[in-house]
Design an enzyme around this catalytic site. Structure first.
Site, PDB file in Angstrom:
ATOM      1  N   HIS A 129       0.873  -1.174   0.000  1.00 58.55           N
ATOM      2  CA  HIS A 129       0.000   0.000   0.000  1.00 58.55           C
ATOM      3  C   HIS A 129       0.911   1.224   0.000  1.00 58.55           C
ATOM      4  O   HIS A 129       1.998   1.191   0.573  1.00 58.55           O
ATOM      5  CB  HIS A 129      -0.842  -0.065   1.280  1.00 58.55           C
ATOM      6  CG  HIS A 129      -1.940   0.944   1.394  1.00 58.55           C
ATOM      7  ND1 HIS A 129      -1.712   2.250   1.726  1.00 58.55           N
ATOM      8  CD2 HIS A 129      -3.286   0.813   1.248  1.00 58.55           C
ATOM      9  CE1 HIS A 129      -2.874   2.898   1.784  1.00 58.55           C
ATOM     10  NE2 HIS A 129      -3.845   2.047   1.506  1.00 58.55           N
ATOM     11  N   ASP A 206       2.667  -4.514   8.042  1.00 53.92           N
ATOM     12  CA  ASP A 206       1.431  -3.749   7.885  1.00 53.92           C
ATOM     13  C   ASP A 206       0.292  -4.760   7.947  1.00 53.92           C
ATOM     14  O   ASP A 206       0.071  -5.520   6.997  1.00 53.92           O
ATOM     15  CB  ASP A 206       1.493  -3.015   6.537  1.00 53.92           C
ATOM     16  CG  ASP A 206       0.145  -2.476   6.077  1.00 53.92           C
ATOM     17  OD1 ASP A 206      -0.867  -2.685   6.771  1.00 53.92           O
ATOM     18  OD2 ASP A 206       0.120  -1.846   5.013  1.00 53.92           O
ATOM     19  N   GLN A 209      -4.908  -5.385   6.643  1.00 56.67           N
ATOM     20  CA  GLN A 209      -5.870  -6.296   6.013  1.00 56.67           C
ATOM     21  C   GLN A 209      -5.866  -7.687   6.630  1.00 56.67           C
ATOM     22  O   GLN A 209      -6.650  -8.538   6.222  1.00 56.67           O
ATOM     23  CB  GLN A 209      -5.570  -6.432   4.512  1.00 56.67           C
ATOM     24  CG  GLN A 209      -5.780  -5.177   3.718  1.00 56.67           C
ATOM     25  CD  GLN A 209      -7.225  -4.712   3.687  1.00 56.67           C
ATOM     26  OE1 GLN A 209      -8.153  -5.497   3.889  1.00 56.67           O
ATOM     27  NE2 GLN A 209      -7.418  -3.432   3.459  1.00 56.67           N
ATOM     28  N   LYS A 232     -10.788  -0.865   9.601  1.00 60.25           N
ATOM     29  CA  LYS A 232     -10.783  -2.054   8.743  1.00 60.25           C
ATOM     30  C   LYS A 232     -11.237  -3.280   9.521  1.00 60.25           C
ATOM     31  O   LYS A 232     -11.358  -4.363   8.960  1.00 60.25           O
ATOM     32  CB  LYS A 232      -9.361  -2.304   8.207  1.00 60.25           C
ATOM     33  CG  LYS A 232      -8.737  -1.107   7.498  1.00 60.25           C
ATOM     34  CD  LYS A 232      -8.863  -1.192   6.000  1.00 60.25           C
ATOM     35  CE  LYS A 232      -8.372   0.047   5.319  1.00 60.25           C
ATOM     36  NZ  LYS A 232      -7.033  -0.066   4.752  1.00 60.25           N
ATOM     37  N   CYS A 371      -4.557   2.445  -3.835  1.00 60.13           N
ATOM     38  CA  CYS A 371      -3.321   2.909  -3.179  1.00 60.13           C
ATOM     39  C   CYS A 371      -2.176   1.926  -3.397  1.00 60.13           C
ATOM     40  O   CYS A 371      -1.362   1.688  -2.502  1.00 60.13           O
ATOM     41  CB  CYS A 371      -3.519   3.150  -1.682  1.00 60.13           C
ATOM     42  SG  CYS A 371      -4.712   4.421  -1.315  1.00 60.13           S
TER      43      CYS A 371
HETATM   44  C1  LIG Z   1      -6.012   0.639   4.458  1.00 56.28           C
HETATM   45  C2  LIG Z   1      -4.629   0.159   4.419  1.00 56.28           C
HETATM   46  C3  LIG Z   1      -3.574   0.955   4.880  1.00 56.28           C
HETATM   47  C4  LIG Z   1      -3.776   2.356   5.363  1.00 56.28           C
HETATM   48  O1  LIG Z   1      -4.616   2.387   6.460  1.00 56.28           O
HETATM   49  P1  LIG Z   1      -5.175   3.781   6.996  1.00 56.28           P
HETATM   50  O2  LIG Z   1      -6.301   3.358   7.873  1.00 56.28           O
HETATM   51  O3  LIG Z   1      -5.615   4.557   5.804  1.00 56.28           O
HETATM   52  O4  LIG Z   1      -4.069   4.424   7.741  1.00 56.28           O
HETATM   53  C5  LIG Z   1      -2.309   0.437   4.831  1.00 56.28           C
HETATM   54  N1  LIG Z   1      -2.074  -0.794   4.374  1.00 56.28           N
HETATM   55  C6  LIG Z   1      -3.049  -1.602   3.939  1.00 56.28           C
HETATM   56  C7  LIG Z   1      -2.710  -2.972   3.477  1.00 56.28           C
HETATM   57  C8  LIG Z   1      -4.358  -1.140   3.946  1.00 56.28           C
HETATM   58  O5  LIG Z   1      -5.328  -1.931   3.504  1.00 56.28           O
END
Ligand SMILES: *Cc1c(COP(=O)(O)O)cnc(C)c1O
Length: 413
Positions: A129, A206, A209, A232, A371
Site C-alpha cells: 500500500h 502492515d 488487512q 478495517k 493505493c
Molecule cells: C487501508 C490500508 C492501509 C492504510 O490504512 P489507513 O487506515 O488509511 O491508515 C495500509 N495498508 C493496507 C494494506 C491497507 O489496507
C-alpha cells in the site's frame, strides 16, 4: 456452488448488529462489498460514542476526578484488549495511533531516523500500500539509505527466492504487508521474519488487512512491529495501533513532542520522557475512538476469527466461481493463500464505469488503484474493480453482485 451449511455462523444474527445494512441505495438493498477500504461498524461500537459523551467524557491520565478515572480505565482497558488480540506479551508494547498510516510513519520517523543512513537498505515489496512505500521514500530522500523492492509473480505472490537474494548485511528493515489490500495475497510473514532476523534485520508488518480476517499472534510470527487500523476491523476511523517489541520501543527516540509523552519539562535541564507506550502518544488521543476500537475487537472475538475466516473463504470461492463465466474477465491475484478480496478487470469495460453502474444496483465495490500503483503497473493496468468481503456478507449478496456485474458488463460492451 460453495456450500455454507456446515459453518456455524448465524449471518442473519450478525447482520442485525449492523444498522447500515438495512439501508437502500438507489432504491435497492445495499450490498456492501468495499470492506477492504472501510468496514461497517456494529451497533455495539456505535453505542460507545453515545455512552462515552453522555456519561464519562474526560481527558485521560491526568485527572483525579471520577470521570477522568473512568475514561482512563476504559482507554487503558482497550490497550489490554489490543494486546490480547495481537498476541503481544505486554500491553505497554501497544501504542495507539490514528491508524496504520500513522503507525508506519511512527516507525519511520522514530526508529528509522535513529537507525538508517547511507549504505543501509530497507526492503519493501511490490505488493505494498502507498502508506508502506511513501514514508520510506520520504525518509530515504533525507537520510540517503536505499529502498529495495521484493518482486511479485504473475499470481501476485511475493518471490521468496528474490527476497532471500535481496537480504544482505546492509538490510536494516523489511517492511511488508501481511495481506495485500489490492489482491488479497497472504504473505508468509513468519518465515520472512525468521529470514530477516538471520540477516540481523528487523521486520515491520502492515497488518491492516490481516487483523479483520485471521487470528494474529505477533510472538508466534516473530515480527518486530505490527500496525493496523480500527476502521478495517469493524471499528471507527481515526484510530489504530502499533505493536512494537518492548526493548525496541524503549530504545527508540520520541517521535512527536507534546503533553502526555513527558516526565518532566524544564528550560534549565533536559526534558525527560514518559515510559513506553506513553512516550509515543503525544497530546490528547482519540479517547472515544480507542474505547470503541476495543469494543470492535470484542465483537470480532465474540464471533471468532476462525469462523469469520472460514465464512469469508467460502464467500470468496463462491464469488470467484460466479465471475468466472463472465467473458473477458480476468482476476488479478490468484495466490493459493488469499484473503477475502476479489480484484478483477474486464476486457472492453472500464473499471470506473463498472463501479458507477453497479452502484445503481445498490452494490458497493471499489474501483481504482487501491493505493497500490506500483503493483497495478506490474499487471499493466491502471485500475481494477475490487469486491472485498466481511463477516456480514452473504452468498445471496454475492449472487446479486455477480448478476449485476453480468448486466453491467453487457451494457458496456
Ligand atoms: C487501508 C490500508 C492501509 C492504510 O490504512 P489507513 O487506515 O488509511 O491508515 C495500509 N495498508 C493496507 C494494506 C491497507 O489496507
Amino acid at each position: 456452488m460453495a456450500d455454507f451449511s456446515d459453518l456455524q455462523l448465524d449471518v442473519a444474527r450478525v447482520r442485525r448488529d449492523f444498522p447500515i445494512l438495512d439501508r437502500e441505495v438507489h432504491g435497492k438493498p445495499l450490498v456492501y462489498l468495499d470492506n477492504a477500504a472501510t468496514c461497517q461498524t456494529p451497533r455495539q461500537v456505535i453505542e460507545v460514542f453515545d455512552d462515552y459523551y453522555r456519561r464519562y467524557n474526560a481527558n485521560i491520565h491526568r485527572g483525579l476526578h471520577t470521570l477522568a478515572d473512568e475514561a482512563t480505565a476504559a482507554f487503558e482497558g482497550t490497550r489490554e484488549t489490543v494486546r490480547a488480540y495481537l498476541g503481544a506479551a505486554e500491553s505497554r508494547e501497544i501504542v495507539f495511533t490514528r491508524g496504520t498510516t500513522e503507525a508506519i510513519n511512527l516507525v519511520a520517523g522514530s526508529w528509522g531516523r535513529a537507525n538508517l543512513g547511507p549504505g543501509d537498505e530497507v526492503l519493501i515489496s511490490r505488493l505494498e500500500h502507498h502508506s508502506n512505500i511513501v514514508p520510506w521514500q520520504l525518509l530515504a530522500g533525507e537520510l540517503g539509505f536505499a529502498i529495495k523492492v521484493i518482486p511479485v509473480d504473475e499470481r501476485g505472490v511475493l518471490d521468496q527466492a528474490a527476497y532471500r537474494d535481496l537480504l544482505g548485511e546492509r538490510t536494516r528493515l523489511v517492511a511488508v504487508n501481511h495481506v495485500s489490500n489490492a489482491l488479497g495475497t497472504i504473505n508468509p510473514v513468519g518465515e520472512m521474519a525468521s529470514l530477516a532476523h538471520e540477516h540481523g534485520a528487523l521486520i515491520m508488518v502492515d497488518g491492516a488487512q490481516a487483523t479483520p480476517h485471521q487470528p494474529i499472534d505477533v510472538q508466534a510470527l516473530g515480527v518486530d512491529f505490527y500496525a493496523f487500523s480500527g476502521h478495517k476491523v469493524y471499528g471507527p476511523t481515526g484510530v489504530g495501533a502499533l505493536y512494537g517489541r518492548a526493548e525496541l520501543l524503549e530504545a527508540m527516540p520520541p517521535w512527536q513532542g507534546g503533553g502526555e509523552m513527558i516526565k518532566t519539562v524544564s528550560f534549565e535541564t533536559p526534558t525527560t520522557f514518559a515510559d513506553i507506550p506513553h512516550k509515543f502518544e503525544a497530546g490528547t488521543p482519540a479517547i472515544a475512538e480507542v474505547i470503541a476500537l476495543g469494543r470492535a475487537l470484542e465483537w470480532v472475538n465474540g464471533i471468532g476469527l476462525e469462523l469469520i475466516q472460514a465464512w469469508e473463504a467460502r464467500l470468496l470461492e463462491h464469488a470467484t466461481e460466479g465471475v468466472a463465466s463472465i467473458e473477458g474477465l480476468r482476476v488479478l491475484g490468484t495466490s493459493p493463500d488469499k484473503a477475502a478480496v476479489l480484484s478483477f478487470v474486464v476486457d472492453g469495460a472500464h473499471a470506473q464505469d463498472i463501479g458507477l453502474l453497479i452502484d445503481q444496483l445498490g452494490v458497493a465495490i471499489r474501483t481504482g488503484h487501491h493505493c497500490a500503483q506500483p503493483l497495478l503497473s506490474y499487471f499493466g493496468v491502471e485500475a481494477t474493480c475490487r469486491a472485498s468481503f466481511a463477516a456480514y456478507n452473504t452468498p445471496e449478496e454475492i449472487d446479486v453482485f455477480v448478476e449485476g456485474l453480468e448486466r453491467v458488463v453487457s451494457m458496456l460492451r
